[in-house]
Design a protein around this motif. Sequence first.
Motif, short mmCIF file in Angstrom:
data_model
loop_
_atom_site.label_atom_id
_atom_site.label_comp_id
_atom_site.label_asym_id
_atom_site.label_seq_id
_atom_site.Cartn_x
_atom_site.Cartn_y
_atom_site.Cartn_z
N LYS A 71 32.04 0.26 29.30
CA LYS A 71 32.31 1.69 29.47
C LYS A 71 31.29 2.51 28.69
O LYS A 71 30.80 2.08 27.65
CB LYS A 71 33.72 2.04 29.01
CG LYS A 71 34.78 1.44 29.92
CD LYS A 71 36.13 1.98 29.60
CE LYS A 71 37.14 1.43 30.59
NZ LYS A 71 38.49 1.87 30.29
N SER A 72 31.01 3.71 29.18
CA SER A 72 30.05 4.60 28.52
C SER A 72 30.75 5.38 27.41
O SER A 72 31.98 5.42 27.32
CB SER A 72 29.44 5.57 29.52
OG SER A 72 30.44 6.50 29.95
N GLU A 73 29.92 6.06 26.60
CA GLU A 73 30.48 6.86 25.50
C GLU A 73 31.35 7.99 26.05
O GLU A 73 32.41 8.28 25.50
CB GLU A 73 29.34 7.44 24.66
CG GLU A 73 29.83 8.28 23.50
CD GLU A 73 28.72 8.84 22.64
OE1 GLU A 73 29.01 9.72 21.83
OE2 GLU A 73 27.56 8.38 22.77
N GLU A 75 33.10 7.99 28.81
CA GLU A 75 34.37 7.42 29.27
C GLU A 75 35.30 7.11 28.10
O GLU A 75 36.51 7.33 28.17
CB GLU A 75 34.12 6.16 30.09
CG GLU A 75 33.44 6.40 31.42
CD GLU A 75 33.03 5.12 32.11
OE1 GLU A 75 33.14 5.09 33.36
OE2 GLU A 75 32.60 4.16 31.43
#
Length: 155
Positions: A71-73, A75
């Motif tokens: 997951k990205s920052e 998200e």
Amino acid sequence: MRLALLLLTLLGLALAQPPQTTPPPDLSPEVFRIAKGLRCPVCQGESASESNSGVAQEMRRLIAEQLAQGKSEAEIRQFFVERYGPWILYEPPKQGLTLWVWLSPLIGLALLAYGLWRYLAATRARAVPADVSEEEIARLEAELHQPPDPHRRTP
């Protein structure tokens, strides 16, 4: 006596631990970077990266798990906003109601500058008398530029 003092000093130096400047080896620095932007829900004025509370430790663990899932920052931050609300962010988004929080200092400074400008304009208008002739102004300026008279007494 000196030996006891020396031993106590050495023992104190041995037990003293420098402050931890690097993250623990089990969590990546990226976890702490993301956690720095999130508030600790139970601590006052501490980020989730600085706090040692159980909630902050759990938050860091969740961040590490979500990073491992890819997951990205953004998200991850959204996950915590959905869970705790927007107050969890140290920097609230600049939209909606929080936009006023960001703009209010600028609006306050603008109002202060306007008030100061109006005050100074009114003061200048009162300070310049309209009935003073050019000759009187020239005489006063000449008196101001003359050296003071040592024999003159001032009241």
